[in-house]
Design a protein around this motif. Structure first.
Motif, PDB file in Angstrom:
ATOM      1  N   PRO A  21       2.854  12.027  31.247  1.00 35.88           N
ATOM      2  CA  PRO A  21       3.622  11.084  30.431  1.00 35.88           C
ATOM      3  C   PRO A  21       3.063  11.019  29.020  1.00 35.88           C
ATOM      4  O   PRO A  21       1.882  11.275  28.797  1.00 35.88           O
ATOM      5  CB  PRO A  21       3.422   9.749  31.168  1.00 35.88           C
ATOM      6  N   SER A  22       3.924  10.656  28.065  1.00 38.68           N
ATOM      7  CA  SER A  22       3.496  10.669  26.662  1.00 38.68           C
ATOM      8  C   SER A  22       2.315   9.748  26.409  1.00 38.68           C
ATOM      9  O   SER A  22       1.423  10.068  25.631  1.00 38.68           O
ATOM     10  CB  SER A  22       4.667  10.276  25.751  1.00 38.68           C
ATOM     11  N   ASP A  23       2.270   8.590  27.083  1.00 43.01           N
ATOM     12  CA  ASP A  23       1.147   7.685  26.853  1.00 43.01           C
ATOM     13  C   ASP A  23      -0.146   8.266  27.422  1.00 43.01           C
ATOM     14  O   ASP A  23      -1.223   8.099  26.871  1.00 43.01           O
ATOM     15  CB  ASP A  23       1.422   6.312  27.472  1.00 43.01           C
ATOM     16  N   GLU A  24      -0.017   9.024  28.532  1.00 39.82           N
ATOM     17  CA  GLU A  24      -1.204   9.659  29.103  1.00 39.82           C
ATOM     18  C   GLU A  24      -1.696  10.784  28.206  1.00 39.82           C
ATOM     19  O   GLU A  24      -2.906  11.012  28.086  1.00 39.82           O
ATOM     20  CB  GLU A  24      -0.883  10.205  30.496  1.00 39.82           C
ATOM     21  N   GLU A  25      -0.779  11.499  27.541  1.00 39.53           N
ATOM     22  CA  GLU A  25      -1.170  12.579  26.643  1.00 39.53           C
ATOM     23  C   GLU A  25      -2.088  12.058  25.540  1.00 39.53           C
ATOM     24  O   GLU A  25      -3.019  12.730  25.138  1.00 39.53           O
ATOM     25  CB  GLU A  25       0.076  13.221  26.033  1.00 39.53           C
ATOM     26  N   ARG A  26      -1.783  10.857  25.057  1.00 36.29           N
ATOM     27  CA  ARG A  26      -2.589  10.314  23.961  1.00 36.29           C
ATOM     28  C   ARG A  26      -4.001   9.965  24.418  1.00 36.29           C
ATOM     29  O   ARG A  26      -4.906   9.851  23.600  1.00 36.29           O
ATOM     30  CB  ARG A  26      -1.893   9.078  23.387  1.00 36.29           C
ATOM     31  N   ARG A  27      -4.170   9.803  25.758  1.00 43.38           N
ATOM     32  CA  ARG A  27      -5.481   9.400  26.266  1.00 43.38           C
ATOM     33  C   ARG A  27      -6.177  10.542  27.012  1.00 43.38           C
ATOM     34  O   ARG A  27      -7.176  10.320  27.664  1.00 43.38           O
ATOM     35  CB  ARG A  27      -5.329   8.212  27.236  1.00 43.38           C
ATOM     36  N   TRP A  28      -5.644  11.759  26.918  1.00 43.27           N
ATOM     37  CA  TRP A  28      -6.219  12.871  27.671  1.00 43.27           C
ATOM     38  C   TRP A  28      -7.594  13.215  27.099  1.00 43.27           C
ATOM     39  O   TRP A  28      -7.709  13.806  26.027  1.00 43.27           O
ATOM     40  CB  TRP A  28      -5.286  14.067  27.614  1.00 43.27           C
ATOM     41  N   PRO A  29      -8.676  12.828  27.788  1.00 43.28           N
ATOM     42  CA  PRO A  29     -10.023  12.951  27.208  1.00 43.28           C
ATOM     43  C   PRO A  29     -10.409  14.382  26.854  1.00 43.28           C
ATOM     44  O   PRO A  29     -11.062  14.619  25.835  1.00 43.28           O
ATOM     45  CB  PRO A  29     -10.938  12.386  28.310  1.00 43.28           C
ATOM     46  N   LEU A  30     -10.049  15.351  27.696  1.00 41.41           N
ATOM     47  CA  LEU A  30     -10.444  16.728  27.429  1.00 41.41           C
ATOM     48  C   LEU A  30      -9.793  17.260  26.162  1.00 41.41           C
ATOM     49  O   LEU A  30     -10.423  17.971  25.377  1.00 41.41           O
ATOM     50  CB  LEU A  30     -10.076  17.608  28.624  1.00 41.41           C
TER      51      LEU A  30
END
Length: 281
Positions: free
Chosen positions: A56-65
């Motif tokens: 999801p787009s919000d998860e993309e912004r938080r993708w640590p790697l």
């Protein structure tokens, strides 16, 4: 020793590099940056950690790697002068694929691989320095740096059940080739006893010519452990289509006897005569 070899190679590349340099004005992600002349450069031969395609787009912004990879490239390149080395090529997004050297001779691709922020992902038109990059990646993986600490980027076994779940994704796969067969000038590396359900690597006729030019006989993979990288498709079981020889690494260790497997329709094991015929075209 690894760092010394990388430094020596970087200095060698720098000595041969053109004089013209450009300043990096923006880092867009872990393998893409922008130069002061407006060009967007995609670091050739590697792929940095990025969010999964279905994230999801919000998860993309938080993708640590992905964030760590972009931060590392920013630290290495932002505001620095760089020069391209070797051939460049456009990709389908209008970016320029190139190897970049920093003004002090640091090779950006090698450093991103050494820190574990990227994997080697060569292409038919971007495969220079593959051997050096693969060795650097191997060192980072062995030390479990960066993305190699996660199961997301773990090397997959040549298991059909596991790879079926990885369909339509780029993966690195290891296993022992049980059989190499050839039909119509193409080669198939089978990792299981039944090609209709097990993992297969496919080498098309045009790519077979590239293998011949590189002095590689696909028959040499039979009974050997190999490491293959590429996109996972499903066609009579999980399949990786090879587009250039650098996608397959033969790992250390002697050959084991190939176990009997279900013959591919219309094909038997390739013979020396078949290889000579292929080479003569």
């Amino acid at each position: 020793m690894r760092r010394f070899c990388l430094l020596a190679l970087s200095l060698l590349l720098a000595a041969a590099a053109p004089v013209e340099r450009w300043r990096v004005t923006a880092v867009l992600d872990g393998d893409t940056l922008e130069l002061e002349d407006g060009r967007r450069i995609r670091l050739a031969g590697i792929e940095a950690a990025k969010p999964p395609r279905n994230a999801p787009s919000d998860e993309e912004r938080r993708w640590p790697l992905a964030e760590a990879a972009a931060a590392a490239l920013s630290e290495l390149a932002l505001g620095r002068l760089v020069t391209t080395h070797g051939e460049t090529a456009p990709d389908r997004h209008g970016r320029t694929m190139a190897h970049l050297l920093r003004d002090d001779g640091l090779w950006l691709q090698a450093e991103m691989l050494a820190r574990g922020h990227a994997r080697v992902h060569t292409r038919p038109d971007a495969r220079a320095y593959a051997r050096e990059m693969l060795a650097t990646e191997d060192g980072a993986r062995g030390a479990r740096r960066g993305l190699w600490r996660t199961r997301v980027y773990a090397v997959r076994d040549a298991d059909p059940g596991t790879l079926a779940r990885d369909r339509d994704s780029f993966q690195i796969v290891e296993g022992r080739v049980l059989r190499v067969s050839k039909t119509g000038g193409e080669a198939y590396l089978d990792f299981g006893e039944d090609w209709r359900t097990d993992v297969t690597v496919h080498i098309s006729r045009p790519v077979m010519r590239d293998f011949a030019k590189a002095g590689i006989d696909p028959l040499s993979y039979e009974g050997r452990r190999v490491r293959v990288r590429g996109w996972i498709g499903l066609r009579s079981g999980p399949m990786i289509d090879i587009t250039h020889p650098e996608q397959i690494e033969r790992l250390e260790g002697g050959a084991a006897p190939a176990r009997p497997s279900v013959p591919r329709a219309g094909a038997g094991a390739a013979t020396d005569e078949d290889v000579e015929e292929e080479d003569s075209e």
